[in-house]
Design a protein around this motif. Structure first.
Motif, PDB file in Angstrom:
ATOM      1  N   VAL A  16     -86.381 -40.889 -24.143  1.00  0.00           N
ATOM      2  CA  VAL A  16     -87.550 -41.676 -23.740  1.00  0.00           C
ATOM      3  C   VAL A  16     -88.819 -41.001 -24.263  1.00  0.00           C
ATOM      4  O   VAL A  16     -89.736 -41.657 -24.771  1.00  0.00           O
ATOM      5  CB  VAL A  16     -87.614 -41.847 -22.202  1.00  0.00           C
ATOM      6  CG1 VAL A  16     -88.894 -42.571 -21.788  1.00  0.00           C
ATOM      7  CG2 VAL A  16     -86.390 -42.606 -21.682  1.00  0.00           C
ATOM      8  N   GLY A  40     -83.034 -32.069 -25.305  1.00  0.00           N
ATOM      9  CA  GLY A  40     -83.857 -32.741 -26.316  1.00  0.00           C
ATOM     10  C   GLY A  40     -83.514 -32.201 -27.701  1.00  0.00           C
ATOM     11  O   GLY A  40     -82.731 -31.270 -27.838  1.00  0.00           O
ATOM     12  N   ASP A  60     -89.781 -23.990 -20.269  1.00  0.00           N
ATOM     13  CA  ASP A  60     -89.334 -24.690 -19.060  1.00  0.00           C
ATOM     14  C   ASP A  60     -90.562 -25.207 -18.299  1.00  0.00           C
ATOM     15  O   ASP A  60     -91.474 -24.421 -17.999  1.00  0.00           O
ATOM     16  CB  ASP A  60     -88.534 -23.684 -18.197  1.00  0.00           C
ATOM     17  CG  ASP A  60     -87.793 -24.355 -17.068  1.00  0.00           C
ATOM     18  OD1 ASP A  60     -88.389 -25.225 -16.394  1.00  0.00           O
ATOM     19  OD2 ASP A  60     -86.623 -24.014 -16.846  1.00  0.00           O
TER      20      ASP A  60
HETATM   21  N1  LIG Z   1     -82.427 -42.967 -20.167  1.00  0.00           N
HETATM   22  C1  LIG Z   1     -82.247 -43.694 -19.069  1.00  0.00           C
HETATM   23  O1  LIG Z   1     -81.555 -44.717 -19.081  1.00  0.00           O
HETATM   24  C2  LIG Z   1     -82.913 -43.276 -17.778  1.00  0.00           C
HETATM   25  C3  LIG Z   1     -82.642 -44.048 -16.619  1.00  0.00           C
HETATM   26  C4  LIG Z   1     -83.235 -43.656 -15.431  1.00  0.00           C
HETATM   27  C5  LIG Z   1     -84.094 -42.577 -15.389  1.00  0.00           C
HETATM   28  N2  LIG Z   1     -84.328 -41.855 -16.502  1.00  0.00           N
HETATM   29  C6  LIG Z   1     -85.224 -40.692 -16.405  1.00  0.00           C
HETATM   30  O2  LIG Z   1     -86.124 -40.700 -17.507  1.00  0.00           O
HETATM   31  C7  LIG Z   1     -86.410 -39.364 -17.913  1.00  0.00           C
HETATM   32  C8  LIG Z   1     -86.122 -39.207 -19.399  1.00  0.00           C
HETATM   33  O3  LIG Z   1     -84.736 -39.460 -19.612  1.00  0.00           O
HETATM   34  P1  LIG Z   1     -84.097 -39.401 -21.068  1.00  0.00           P
HETATM   35  O4  LIG Z   1     -83.042 -40.447 -21.095  1.00  0.00           O
HETATM   36  O5  LIG Z   1     -85.135 -39.378 -22.105  1.00  0.00           O
HETATM   37  O6  LIG Z   1     -83.346 -37.992 -20.975  1.00  0.00           O
HETATM   38  P2  LIG Z   1     -83.289 -36.815 -22.050  1.00  0.00           P
HETATM   39  O7  LIG Z   1     -82.254 -35.865 -21.576  1.00  0.00           O
HETATM   40  O8  LIG Z   1     -83.152 -37.397 -23.421  1.00  0.00           O
HETATM   41  O9  LIG Z   1     -84.740 -36.198 -21.941  1.00  0.00           O
HETATM   42  C9  LIG Z   1     -85.100 -35.213 -21.003  1.00  0.00           C
HETATM   43  C10 LIG Z   1     -85.879 -34.157 -21.749  1.00  0.00           C
HETATM   44  O10 LIG Z   1     -86.321 -33.180 -20.817  1.00  0.00           O
HETATM   45  C11 LIG Z   1     -86.103 -31.890 -21.367  1.00  0.00           C
HETATM   46  N3  LIG Z   1     -85.969 -30.958 -20.255  1.00  0.00           N
HETATM   47  C12 LIG Z   1     -84.952 -30.880 -19.350  1.00  0.00           C
HETATM   48  N4  LIG Z   1     -85.178 -29.906 -18.462  1.00  0.00           N
HETATM   49  C13 LIG Z   1     -86.369 -29.350 -18.799  1.00  0.00           C
HETATM   50  C14 LIG Z   1     -87.152 -28.309 -18.248  1.00  0.00           C
HETATM   51  N5  LIG Z   1     -86.761 -27.626 -17.163  1.00  0.00           N
HETATM   52  N6  LIG Z   1     -88.331 -28.011 -18.857  1.00  0.00           N
HETATM   53  C15 LIG Z   1     -88.747 -28.689 -19.948  1.00  0.00           C
HETATM   54  N7  LIG Z   1     -88.037 -29.695 -20.507  1.00  0.00           N
HETATM   55  C16 LIG Z   1     -86.865 -30.016 -19.934  1.00  0.00           C
HETATM   56  C17 LIG Z   1     -84.848 -32.021 -22.215  1.00  0.00           C
HETATM   57  O11 LIG Z   1     -84.732 -31.015 -23.193  1.00  0.00           O
HETATM   58  C18 LIG Z   1     -85.038 -33.421 -22.796  1.00  0.00           C
HETATM   59  O12 LIG Z   1     -85.734 -33.380 -24.015  1.00  0.00           O
HETATM   60  C19 LIG Z   1     -85.566 -38.466 -17.001  1.00  0.00           C
HETATM   61  O13 LIG Z   1     -86.376 -38.035 -15.932  1.00  0.00           O
HETATM   62  C20 LIG Z   1     -84.478 -39.377 -16.472  1.00  0.00           C
HETATM   63  O14 LIG Z   1     -84.006 -38.965 -15.231  1.00  0.00           O
HETATM   64  C21 LIG Z   1     -83.748 -42.176 -17.699  1.00  0.00           C
END
Ligand SMILES: NC(=O)c1ccc[n+]([C@@H]2O[C@H](COP(=O)([O-])OP(=O)(O)OC[C@H]3O[C@@H](n4cnc5c(N)ncnc54)[C@H](O)[C@@H]3O)[C@@H](O)[C@H]2O)c1
Length: 337
Positions: A16, A40, A60
């Motif tokens: 996202v 990511g 982080d």
């Molecule tokens: N993709 C979906 O369908 C979906 C649905 C519901 C909710 N969400 C929420 O949307 C958000 C983005 O989801 P996404 O699908 O892009 O997931 P993703 O895993 O692709 O992205 C999350 C990002 O956060 C980074 N990250 C994780 N822990 C971290 C930390 N402690 N410090 C810094 N960076 C950190 C990761 O490296 C990654 O780049 C999340 O909060 C997720 O819960 C996504």
């Protein structure tokens, strides 16, 4: 109230995040991204690394001091960083990153007195009665099932955000996202069922369907999800609100598999005999029907998902084919070097 122009984004190099950064930069805003790269990928944001309005810091997001320093000039925050599926990264890490990471983002937003848009999830509804309304019931499974710690951590974050709003003036919009898909998504289950179906079918494999495939979902193309974030960021009426962001066109997982199969142009990728949920073991827990009410998003944000499933599938497939062609040509170059 002017719209936020310098935006701090956690999780900027995720699925996202990468799409959101693109939209914000296209609108002429500046983005200061934070990502620890745990899930990511730098490839997701490679095309912006030389952009004058984009900075990416790798650490982080629970490091509040660094966040405050790097975001000293931001006038809006979008908090995406999180762990999504406990069976991959561990339930404890899911709880810790999601609870402490959100707390850090909220604390910094209060200190800077800027609005924050928080990415929650439709998973918080659990097995409530659909269509899910933001003021409706929540039906989560037991804590003995690790599967529920993602939803629980996000629900805790929602309470924390709203209590900080009431008692310490946090300007927060909470978005509950419904199954998002599209370019830059993960190729594994981390990216959801559609991702896995595409990759396995393109590899000529048979896909795995959990249970009888009759679970119902509402898939939202990522440009629509991103639109929800941008609207919430620019709309002070969203502060203190929980808002569903999704498409309200439901489909079963098995029907989705057939649509993906037709788009990819293969046959026999779907198993003839599906299992029952009972056969998946006593500990298997799932959400059977997940469809949003979109009335509140329309009312507060003027939001409506624009991309239909067929178009979204075509656009996602085009991206995956392009990505795979680039990977194949890179591998060939390496092999002949
Ligand atoms: N993709 C979906 O369908 C979906 C649905 C519901 C909710 N969400 C929420 O949307 C958000 C983005 O989801 P996404 O699908 O892009 O997931 P993703 O895993 O692709 O992205 C999350 C990002 O956060 C980074 N990250 C994780 N822990 C971290 C930390 N402690 N410090 C810094 N960076 C950190 C990761 O490296 C990654 O780049 C999340 O909060 C997720 O819960 C996504």
């Amino acid at each position: 109230m002017t719209r936020p122009n310098i935006v701090g984004v956690t999780g900027a190099a995720g699925f996202v995040g990468a799409n959101l950064v693109e939209r914000l930069l296209d609108e002429g805003r500046t983005v200061i991204g934070i990502d620890d790269m745990s899930t990511g990928a730098i490839e997701n944001v490679a095309r912006f690394l030389d952009h004058p309005n984009f900075t990416l810091h790798q650490y982080d997001c629970r490091d509040t001091q660094r966040l405050r320093a790097d975001w000293a000039d931001v006038d809006g925050i979008i908090h995406l960083a999180a762990m999504k599926i406990p069976r991959y990264e561990g339930g404890l890490r899911t709880m810790q990153v999601n609870v402490d990471g959100s707390h850090a983002a909220f604390e910094v937003a209060i200190a800077l007195d800027v609005p924050v848009v928080f990415a929650s999830t439709s998973d918080v509804y659990g097995n409530a009665k659909a269509p899910f309304r933001e003021d409706g019931e929540i039906v989560l499974g037991p804590p003995t099932s690790r599967r529920w710690c993602y939803a629980t951590s996000k629900l805790f974050d929602e309470h924390l955000a709203l209590r900080l709003a009431e008692e310490q003036g946090l300007k927060v919009a909470i978005l509950r996202l419904f199954n998002c898909y599209g370019p830059y998504n993960h190729a594994t289950w981390w990216g959801g069922p559609m991702s896995v179906f595409f990759e396995e079918m393109l590899d000529g494999k048979q896909i795995e369907i959990h249970g009888d495939g009759k679970q119902v979902r509402s898939f939202t193309f990522v440009s629509d999800t991103v639109d929800g974030f941008v609207r919430a960021l620019d709309t002070p009426e969203s502060w203190g609100e929980v808002i569903n962001i999704g498409n309200d066109n439901p489909i079963t997982i098995i029907d989705l598999a057939h649509k993906v199969q037709a788009a990819v142009g293969v046959e026999d990728a779907i198993p003839d005999h599906l299992t029952s949920f009972e056969s998946m073991g006593a500990n298997y827990q799932d959400v059977y029907y997940r469809v949003p009410s979109t009335e509140k998003a329309k009312r507060i944000l003027g939001y409506e998902a624009q991309v239909g499933l067929d178009e979204g599938i075509e656009r996602t497939l085009a991206y995956i084919r392009e990505r795979r062609a680039a990977e194949a040509s890179r591998d060939q170059t390496l092999a002949s070097a």
